[in-house]
Design a protein around this motif. Structure first.
Motif, PDB file in Angstrom:
ATOM      1  N   LEU A 134       0.828  -1.207   0.000  1.00  0.00           N
ATOM      2  CA  LEU A 134       0.000   0.000   0.000  1.00  0.00           C
ATOM      3  C   LEU A 134       0.867   1.263   0.000  1.00  0.00           C
ATOM      4  CD1 LEU A 134      -2.834  -1.092   2.462  1.00  0.00           C
ATOM      5  CD2 LEU A 134      -2.984  -0.842  -0.029  1.00  0.00           C
ATOM      6  N   ALA A 135       1.963   1.232   0.739  1.00  0.00           N
ATOM      7  CA  ALA A 135       2.890   2.368   0.749  1.00  0.00           C
ATOM      8  C   ALA A 135       3.518   2.552  -0.630  1.00  0.00           C
ATOM      9  CB  ALA A 135       3.979   2.155   1.800  1.00  0.00           C
ATOM     10  N   ASN A 136       3.808   1.451  -1.304  1.00  0.00           N
ATOM     11  CA  ASN A 136       4.353   1.506  -2.657  1.00  0.00           C
ATOM     12  C   ASN A 136       3.352   2.164  -3.607  1.00  0.00           C
ATOM     13  OD1 ASN A 136       6.161   1.012  -4.802  1.00  0.00           O
ATOM     14  ND2 ASN A 136       5.244  -0.976  -5.223  1.00  0.00           N
ATOM     15  N   GLU A 137       2.083   1.828  -3.485  1.00  0.00           N
ATOM     16  CA  GLU A 137       1.050   2.442  -4.327  1.00  0.00           C
ATOM     17  C   GLU A 137       0.912   3.933  -4.032  1.00  0.00           C
ATOM     18  OE1 GLU A 137      -2.708   0.443  -4.586  1.00  0.00           O
ATOM     19  OE2 GLU A 137      -1.743  -1.512  -4.729  1.00  0.00           O
ATOM     20  N   ARG A 138       0.956   4.306  -2.761  1.00  0.00           N
ATOM     21  CA  ARG A 138       0.873   5.733  -2.408  1.00  0.00           C
ATOM     22  C   ARG A 138       2.061   6.503  -2.984  1.00  0.00           C
ATOM     23  NH1 ARG A 138      -0.750   3.537   2.578  1.00  0.00           N
ATOM     24  NH2 ARG A 138       1.340   3.848   3.407  1.00  0.00           N
ATOM     25  N   THR A 139       3.236   5.890  -2.932  1.00  0.00           N
ATOM     26  CA  THR A 139       4.428   6.529  -3.489  1.00  0.00           C
ATOM     27  C   THR A 139       4.278   6.709  -4.998  1.00  0.00           C
ATOM     28  OG1 THR A 139       5.797   5.556  -1.758  1.00  0.00           O
ATOM     29  CG2 THR A 139       6.935   6.343  -3.731  1.00  0.00           C
ATOM     30  N   PHE A 140       3.786   5.671  -5.673  1.00  0.00           N
ATOM     31  CA  PHE A 140       3.566   5.753  -7.109  1.00  0.00           C
ATOM     32  C   PHE A 140       2.601   6.896  -7.441  1.00  0.00           C
ATOM     33  CE2 PHE A 140       0.726   4.570 -10.648  1.00  0.00           C
ATOM     34  CZ  PHE A 140       1.630   4.683 -11.691  1.00  0.00           C
ATOM     35  N   LEU A 141       1.491   6.971  -6.719  1.00  0.00           N
ATOM     36  CA  LEU A 141       0.521   8.034  -6.970  1.00  0.00           C
ATOM     37  C   LEU A 141       1.105   9.415  -6.678  1.00  0.00           C
ATOM     38  CD1 LEU A 141      -2.701   6.317  -5.586  1.00  0.00           C
ATOM     39  CD2 LEU A 141      -2.064   6.696  -7.982  1.00  0.00           C
TER      40      LEU A 141
ATOM     41  N   VAL B 171       7.092   7.549 -16.448  1.00  0.00           N
ATOM     42  CA  VAL B 171       7.725   6.313 -16.914  1.00  0.00           C
ATOM     43  C   VAL B 171       8.608   5.714 -15.825  1.00  0.00           C
ATOM     44  CG1 VAL B 171       9.417   5.382 -18.552  1.00  0.00           C
ATOM     45  CG2 VAL B 171       7.606   6.905 -19.360  1.00  0.00           C
ATOM     46  N   MET B 172       9.434   6.557 -15.210  1.00  0.00           N
ATOM     47  CA  MET B 172      10.324   6.060 -14.166  1.00  0.00           C
ATOM     48  C   MET B 172       9.551   5.587 -12.938  1.00  0.00           C
ATOM     49  SD  MET B 172      13.411   8.814 -14.591  1.00  0.00           S
ATOM     50  CE  MET B 172      14.349   8.231 -13.203  1.00  0.00           C
ATOM     51  N   SER B 173       8.437   6.236 -12.622  1.00  0.00           N
ATOM     52  CA  SER B 173       7.661   5.809 -11.458  1.00  0.00           C
ATOM     53  C   SER B 173       6.969   4.471 -11.719  1.00  0.00           C
ATOM     54  CB  SER B 173       6.643   6.874 -11.048  1.00  0.00           C
ATOM     55  OG  SER B 173       5.655   7.032 -12.042  1.00  0.00           O
ATOM     56  N   VAL B 174       6.546   4.217 -12.950  1.00  0.00           N
ATOM     57  CA  VAL B 174       5.947   2.909 -13.281  1.00  0.00           C
ATOM     58  C   VAL B 174       6.993   1.818 -13.159  1.00  0.00           C
ATOM     59  CG1 VAL B 174       4.967   1.539 -15.171  1.00  0.00           C
ATOM     60  CG2 VAL B 174       4.112   3.843 -14.741  1.00  0.00           C
ATOM     61  N   ILE B 175       8.180   2.064 -13.714  1.00  0.00           N
ATOM     62  CA  ILE B 175       9.269   1.083 -13.610  1.00  0.00           C
ATOM     63  C   ILE B 175       9.614   0.831 -12.152  1.00  0.00           C
ATOM     64  CG2 ILE B 175      11.723   0.702 -14.100  1.00  0.00           C
ATOM     65  CD1 ILE B 175      11.224   2.279 -16.755  1.00  0.00           C
ATOM     66  N   SER B 176       9.751   1.897 -11.378  1.00  0.00           N
ATOM     67  CA  SER B 176      10.080   1.778  -9.963  1.00  0.00           C
ATOM     68  C   SER B 176       8.995   1.022  -9.194  1.00  0.00           C
ATOM     69  CB  SER B 176      10.284   3.164  -9.362  1.00  0.00           C
ATOM     70  OG  SER B 176      10.540   3.089  -7.994  1.00  0.00           O
ATOM     71  N   TYR B 177       7.739   1.309  -9.517  1.00  0.00           N
ATOM     72  CA  TYR B 177       6.617   0.650  -8.843  1.00  0.00           C
ATOM     73  C   TYR B 177       6.686  -0.865  -9.027  1.00  0.00           C
ATOM     74  CZ  TYR B 177       1.817  -0.812  -7.921  1.00  0.00           C
ATOM     75  OH  TYR B 177       0.708  -1.457  -7.440  1.00  0.00           O
TER      76      TYR B 177
ATOM     77  N   LYS C 109       9.638  -2.405  -7.194  1.00  0.00           N
ATOM     78  CA  LYS C 109       9.415  -2.473  -5.749  1.00  0.00           C
ATOM     79  C   LYS C 109       8.429  -3.586  -5.371  1.00  0.00           C
ATOM     80  CE  LYS C 109      10.813   2.083  -4.424  1.00  0.00           C
ATOM     81  NZ  LYS C 109      10.666   3.300  -5.157  1.00  0.00           N
ATOM     82  N   ILE C 110       7.459  -3.861  -6.238  1.00  0.00           N
ATOM     83  CA  ILE C 110       6.552  -4.985  -5.969  1.00  0.00           C
ATOM     84  C   ILE C 110       7.365  -6.262  -5.816  1.00  0.00           C
ATOM     85  CG2 ILE C 110       4.815  -6.510  -7.022  1.00  0.00           C
ATOM     86  CD1 ILE C 110       3.452  -4.039  -8.152  1.00  0.00           C
ATOM     87  N   ASN C 111       8.263  -6.510  -6.769  1.00  0.00           N
ATOM     88  CA  ASN C 111       9.102  -7.717  -6.692  1.00  0.00           C
ATOM     89  C   ASN C 111      10.024  -7.688  -5.483  1.00  0.00           C
ATOM     90  OD1 ASN C 111       7.968  -8.804  -9.014  1.00  0.00           O
ATOM     91  ND2 ASN C 111       9.474  -7.826 -10.340  1.00  0.00           N
ATOM     92  N   GLN C 112      10.598  -6.527  -5.191  1.00  0.00           N
ATOM     93  CA  GLN C 112      11.505  -6.421  -4.059  1.00  0.00           C
ATOM     94  C   GLN C 112      10.781  -6.641  -2.738  1.00  0.00           C
ATOM     95  OE1 GLN C 112      13.298  -2.581  -4.594  1.00  0.00           O
ATOM     96  NE2 GLN C 112      14.693  -3.293  -6.191  1.00  0.00           N
ATOM     97  N   ILE C 113       9.561  -6.148  -2.633  1.00  0.00           N
ATOM     98  CA  ILE C 113       8.781  -6.360  -1.407  1.00  0.00           C
ATOM     99  C   ILE C 113       8.463  -7.838  -1.253  1.00  0.00           C
ATOM    100  CG2 ILE C 113       6.546  -5.941  -0.306  1.00  0.00           C
ATOM    101  CD1 ILE C 113       6.685  -3.081  -1.552  1.00  0.00           C
ATOM    102  N   ASN C 114       8.047  -8.464  -2.339  1.00  0.00           N
ATOM    103  CA  ASN C 114       7.709  -9.890  -2.277  1.00  0.00           C
ATOM    104  C   ASN C 114       8.919 -10.758  -1.968  1.00  0.00           C
ATOM    105  OD1 ASN C 114       5.002  -9.424  -2.784  1.00  0.00           O
ATOM    106  ND2 ASN C 114       5.232  -9.668  -4.989  1.00  0.00           N
ATOM    107  N   GLU C 115      10.081 -10.366  -2.483  1.00  0.00           N
ATOM    108  CA  GLU C 115      11.310 -11.122  -2.241  1.00  0.00           C
ATOM    109  C   GLU C 115      12.064 -10.637  -1.009  1.00  0.00           C
ATOM    110  OE1 GLU C 115      13.410 -10.531  -5.875  1.00  0.00           O
ATOM    111  OE2 GLU C 115      11.975 -11.719  -7.048  1.00  0.00           O
TER     112      GLU C 115
END
Length: 112
Positions: free
Chosen positions: A10-17, A66-72, A75-81
């Motif tokens: 959720l924090a990752n989504e807020r950062t993306f937005l 573009v960079m925020s989509v890539i980062s988002y 980070k999803i993968n990094q959070i999961n791993e």
């Protein structure tokens, strides 16, 4: 999914937005400067400067999205791993672009 992992996503989504809102603001400032200048055109140099500011603002806004989509997605993968790393390159690129836009904007005001 654990509660802690959910909070990170959720924090990752807020950062993306937040990055998207920042991009919209950057582009909006570029359009504002361009539109305000049209009503008070002074010289070819100020016209070229405002055009440069407008183009750089749009390019910076698009790059931010573009960079925020890539980062988002990274980070999803990094959070999961559980291998999270902060995105220094994105912040550095955005800072350099904003410094460039602000410098040109300052030059514009000095030439009025």
């Amino acid at each position: 999914m654990s509660k802690e992992s959910l909070h990170k996503h959720l924090a990752n989504e807020r950062t993306f937005l937040s990055w998207v809102r920042t991009a919209i603001a950057i582009v909006g400032i570029g359009f504002l400067i361009t539109n305000l200048h049209v009503k008070s055109s002074v010289s070819w140099l100020s016209d070229a400067t405002v055009l440069t500011i407008g183009i750089l603002a749009v390019v910076t806004g698009v790059l931010t999205i573009v960079m925020s989509v890539i980062s988002y997605f990274k980070k999803i993968n990094q959070i999961n791993e559980q291998t999270f790393r902060s995105s220094k390159m994105m912040v550095l690129c955005l800072a350099v672009m904003m410094i460039l836009i602000i410098s040109i904007f300052g030059f514009y005001f000095l030439t009025l």
